[in-house]
Design a protein around this motif. Sequence first.
Motif, PDB file in Angstrom:
ATOM      1  N   VAL C 210      -7.237  -4.890   9.460  1.00  0.00           N
ATOM      2  CA  VAL C 210      -6.356  -3.751   9.197  1.00  0.00           C
ATOM      3  C   VAL C 210      -4.964  -4.252   8.810  1.00  0.00           C
ATOM      4  CG1 VAL C 210      -5.295  -1.710  10.166  1.00  0.00           C
ATOM      5  CG2 VAL C 210      -7.643  -2.284  10.750  1.00  0.00           C
ATOM      6  N   LEU C 211      -4.473  -3.727   7.711  1.00  0.00           N
ATOM      7  CA  LEU C 211      -3.132  -4.044   7.223  1.00  0.00           C
ATOM      8  C   LEU C 211      -2.337  -2.745   7.244  1.00  0.00           C
ATOM      9  CD1 LEU C 211      -1.464  -6.348   5.734  1.00  0.00           C
ATOM     10  CD2 LEU C 211      -2.144  -5.214   3.646  1.00  0.00           C
ATOM     11  N   ALA C 216       2.157  -4.363   4.595  1.00  0.00           N
ATOM     12  CA  ALA C 216       1.888  -4.459   3.167  1.00  0.00           C
ATOM     13  C   ALA C 216       3.190  -4.489   2.390  1.00  0.00           C
ATOM     14  CB  ALA C 216       1.020  -3.289   2.715  1.00  0.00           C
ATOM     15  N   LEU C 217       4.124  -3.661   2.833  1.00  0.00           N
ATOM     16  CA  LEU C 217       5.421  -3.599   2.161  1.00  0.00           C
ATOM     17  C   LEU C 217       6.196  -4.895   2.385  1.00  0.00           C
ATOM     18  CD1 LEU C 217       6.696  -1.360   0.527  1.00  0.00           C
ATOM     19  CD2 LEU C 217       7.862  -0.581   2.570  1.00  0.00           C
ATOM     20  N   ALA C 218       6.164  -5.381   3.629  1.00  0.00           N
ATOM     21  CA  ALA C 218       6.930  -6.576   3.972  1.00  0.00           C
ATOM     22  C   ALA C 218       6.417  -7.800   3.247  1.00  0.00           C
ATOM     23  CB  ALA C 218       6.888  -6.799   5.478  1.00  0.00           C
ATOM     24  N   TYR C 219       5.106  -7.862   3.026  1.00  0.00           N
ATOM     25  CA  TYR C 219       4.544  -9.045   2.386  1.00  0.00           C
ATOM     26  C   TYR C 219       4.392  -8.899   0.883  1.00  0.00           C
ATOM     27  CZ  TYR C 219       4.044 -11.721   6.511  1.00  0.00           C
ATOM     28  OH  TYR C 219       4.348 -12.457   7.603  1.00  0.00           O
ATOM     29  N   VAL C 225      -5.144  -3.620  -2.496  1.00  0.00           N
ATOM     30  CA  VAL C 225      -4.881  -4.011  -1.103  1.00  0.00           C
ATOM     31  C   VAL C 225      -3.797  -3.131  -0.501  1.00  0.00           C
ATOM     32  CG1 VAL C 225      -4.102  -5.890   0.370  1.00  0.00           C
ATOM     33  CG2 VAL C 225      -5.605  -6.367  -1.556  1.00  0.00           C
ATOM     34  N   ALA C 226      -2.700  -2.933  -1.233  1.00  0.00           N
ATOM     35  CA  ALA C 226      -1.607  -2.112  -0.712  1.00  0.00           C
ATOM     36  C   ALA C 226      -1.977  -0.638  -0.748  1.00  0.00           C
ATOM     37  CB  ALA C 226      -0.349  -2.365  -1.529  1.00  0.00           C
ATOM     38  N   SER C 229      -3.685   0.678   2.108  1.00  0.00           N
ATOM     39  CA  SER C 229      -2.849   0.846   3.300  1.00  0.00           C
ATOM     40  C   SER C 229      -1.889   2.007   3.142  1.00  0.00           C
ATOM     41  CB  SER C 229      -2.053  -0.435   3.570  1.00  0.00           C
ATOM     42  OG  SER C 229      -2.928  -1.504   3.742  1.00  0.00           O
ATOM     43  N   GLY C 230      -2.047   2.786   2.106  1.00  0.00           N
ATOM     44  CA  GLY C 230      -1.220   3.970   1.940  1.00  0.00           C
ATOM     45  C   GLY C 230       0.055   3.743   1.169  1.00  0.00           C
ATOM     46  N   LEU C 231       0.185   2.619   0.517  1.00  0.00           N
ATOM     47  CA  LEU C 231       1.400   2.309  -0.231  1.00  0.00           C
ATOM     48  C   LEU C 231       1.153   2.619  -1.706  1.00  0.00           C
ATOM     49  CD1 LEU C 231       4.236   1.020   0.038  1.00  0.00           C
ATOM     50  CD2 LEU C 231       3.171  -1.151  -0.508  1.00  0.00           C
ATOM     51  N   SER C 232       1.929   3.546  -2.240  1.00  0.00           N
ATOM     52  CA  SER C 232       1.764   3.881  -3.654  1.00  0.00           C
ATOM     53  C   SER C 232       2.488   2.829  -4.487  1.00  0.00           C
ATOM     54  CB  SER C 232       2.347   5.260  -3.922  1.00  0.00           C
ATOM     55  OG  SER C 232       2.458   5.455  -5.301  1.00  0.00           O
ATOM     56  N   CYS C 233       1.759   2.071  -5.257  1.00  0.00           N
ATOM     57  CA  CYS C 233       2.400   0.951  -5.949  1.00  0.00           C
ATOM     58  C   CYS C 233       1.774   0.695  -7.305  1.00  0.00           C
ATOM     59  CB  CYS C 233       2.304  -0.318  -5.099  1.00  0.00           C
ATOM     60  SG  CYS C 233       0.623  -0.807  -4.808  1.00  0.00           S
TER      61      CYS C 233
END
Lengths: 155, 354, 372
Positions: C210-211, C216-219, C225-226, C229-233
């Motif tokens: 689990v990430l 995800a944002l920090a790395y 992958v991001a 984890s719920g990161l819109s990118c």
Amino acid sequence: MGYFKDIYVAVSSMLEGMKLTGRNFLHFRKYLTQEYPENRDSLVLSPRFKGELILKHTLENEHRCTGCSACELACPNGTIRIISKREETADGKSKKRLDAFVWQHAMCTFCALCVDACPTDALKMDQAFEFAVTDRAMLMKKLNKEGSNLVEELK
Amino acid sequence: MLHILPLLFFQYFTTNPELILVLKVVLSIVAVISLVAVLGLFLIYMERKVAAAMQLRLGPNRVGYIGTLQTMADTLKLLTKEGFTPGESDKFMFFLAPVIVITSAVLAFAPIPFAKGYQFWNLEIGVFYVPAVASISVIGVLMGGWASNNKYSLIGAMRSGAQIVSYELSVGLSLVSIVVLTGSMNFTTIIMSQENGWWIFKGHIPVVISFVIFLIASTAEINRTPFDLSEAESELTAGFHTEYSGIQLAMFLLAEYVNMFVISAVAATLYFGGWMPLHIGHWEAFNHIMNFIPGVIWFVGKTLFVIFIIMWFRWTFPRLRIDQLLNLEWKYLMPISLVNLLLVTIITLMGWHF
Amino acid sequence: MQPTVEVLNERDYILNVGPQHPSTHGVLHLRIKIEGETILDVEPVLGYIHRSIEKMSEALTYRQFIQMTSRMDYLSAHMNNLACALAIENALQVEVPDKVKYIRTILCELTRLASHQLWWAANGLDLGAVTPFFLAFRDREAITDIFEEVCGSRLTMNYIVPGGLMEDVPEGFADKIKTYLDTFERTLSEYDQLLTGNEIFRGRNIGVGVLTKEEALAYGCTGPVARASGLSCDVRKWFPYEMYDKLSFEEIILTEGDSYARYKVRIAEMYQSIKILRQLLDGIPEGDFQAKVKKIIKLPAGEFYQRVETARGEFGVYIVSDGKSSSPYRIKFRSPGLSNLAALPFMTKGAKIGDLIAVMASLDLVIPDIDR
């Protein structure tokens, strides 16, 4: 009850996968692979396939390379080497002519930048692809054929 | 006088009981070894062809007609390779491990009836003997993994230990359900009890459940995908036999396939009636027609069917994780097979089976 | 988030996974500290396939260095080439014809499909199922055949060049892709049948690795992958290039952050790629396949950055030009794999050895991309 539901879901999901492989097993004649050396005759390569670099020669053994070394400059890997010579033309002028177009097959990355760069459209990528040799030196190739000349229109 | 000497020898050999026994033993050994070799070659070829068909490939097709001699060529290659022993390893144990594994696999052949009367040893406790002998192989696996002096091998061996010890229980319990139904541990008696129908049809749902559990647990016992954790290729490169090469590797591989055959033969014998033809109750005419097909064909056919199912598993499923593997055994297979055994016992006592 | 713990301790049990290992997909070397089956720590060791592409590019001209980028993330060759071409075009302020934009976008989406197919193949293989490998390669083979017809290469293309394309697309290019998409849409359901629903596969992936969104944002994780984890990118949404601002497609975002979410994001992306391709194939305009660009390119002095969305995440090209020479002064590639790998130790702490393999498979690493 959840215990038995888990088992049911698990088993049915597994059977689903087995159904697919089972169907494949029964339709094994639709195989994806080809028997390579046997299918040489029926093998169709697309006309753009980049297998080797060739210098186009006409039937009269004439090529279009003027020895300007634009391809040599365009090559990212230093694969091409143009060796030119001075030649007397009929009217007594000394002109630069191609002596040897040396191409190192082993170093080529098949980017086709040389074909793109050639101002006289002398180069071409060919479809041959079986180039296994026992010695690396054999991959150093001279592309202009023996006794070939520049085509008349470019002289 | 001289011309009857061979006859005399023949008479001497055929009348002396000790010599006959020795002859029998020698013949059995030769028969088992050649059987094992042929089986190994055939099963590996079959596996590769089945895998190829499931993956829409051609499979081996170069050596011999449609690749039939491919495994022969592979074995020849393995035999001529250098048997490599890693430095720092325990040389004696390293040498002994494959021998133990292959011995246990071959020993398990003893009580299996191939056709009517064709059995190496008509053992009274055959059903008990096979898992007992087959599980000796875990010692070989552990030895090989430990002696290799390789971390991958050690992890593989440890996984194998945990796995085989756990799944032994389910295999045993599902075998017991048939023993309960027939009241005998003798393979021949079990086969004879299926004269009017195989147990898988006669024994209602509990026997089907016990067959499924046996299939799953024995797949785990012989270290095959989805339970091939001890040699998990993508995790441990080759698990306990990472460091083995040449003929020693060949022994490990052969043992795997021989074990698969033995397990399938046991399943075929217990659930599908071994060499017993397909008989349905009192349909005399039908039974009579079925009797024309020889027993050995029935036996081999049923065994290959079970082997095919095990191969089908392998080429469909991904691998389990070690904790899921143990969960499956202790939380699902074990309790279910215990309850199932109870059901089978009730069926037997009430005489509800056909 | 604490820094990676010192791995080398005398009493620790260290297992070297790689650089020669069946499931590191190349020469990635992981030193893992284990206790029994449980992983205590993971330390990725890089450098086994470093070819110094960035430094080599400084000695090559702007036209020449592009073919190197095909050899970084070889599964996203077209996207990498596109990033370089776009960076150069932006610096030169060249507007490419509409046809070029269409074809570039089509090729990029086909590459994404091919890359995701290969990931699916390898994902199955890493978890011990061999059959997915062949089924996915069946589908991928058809795409590489299309590439071969268009570009002449199957893997390391050099087709997208500054100013347009190397040559015009062949006859029947759109129709061939259309027929392919029809067959692929059918076979895509086999993917679900074989792996997605499979109980073992779900068990191996759900809740594993689990990430969190913060990590995800920090790395700097990007791509599927991001997004898992719920990161819109998605660069295609945030910084649209080529045709992407005119297309309708969804950015797949899940919030679980585990291996299974990453798996589902990629499967859903394949459906989105099909949707994008269908929108593009009918309307390829007529026109030239190249804009006017000089043979010898010289960029104006300055710094140029261009990002594209490859199959693995955000790929960036950073070019510094001194304005005088015909080769870049400095070049830097921002590759998605490196950032995604950096998060691996946090995803696998406390997991089993088998989980490490599952998580690595779900990261979809291409080692030459990490180690340029």
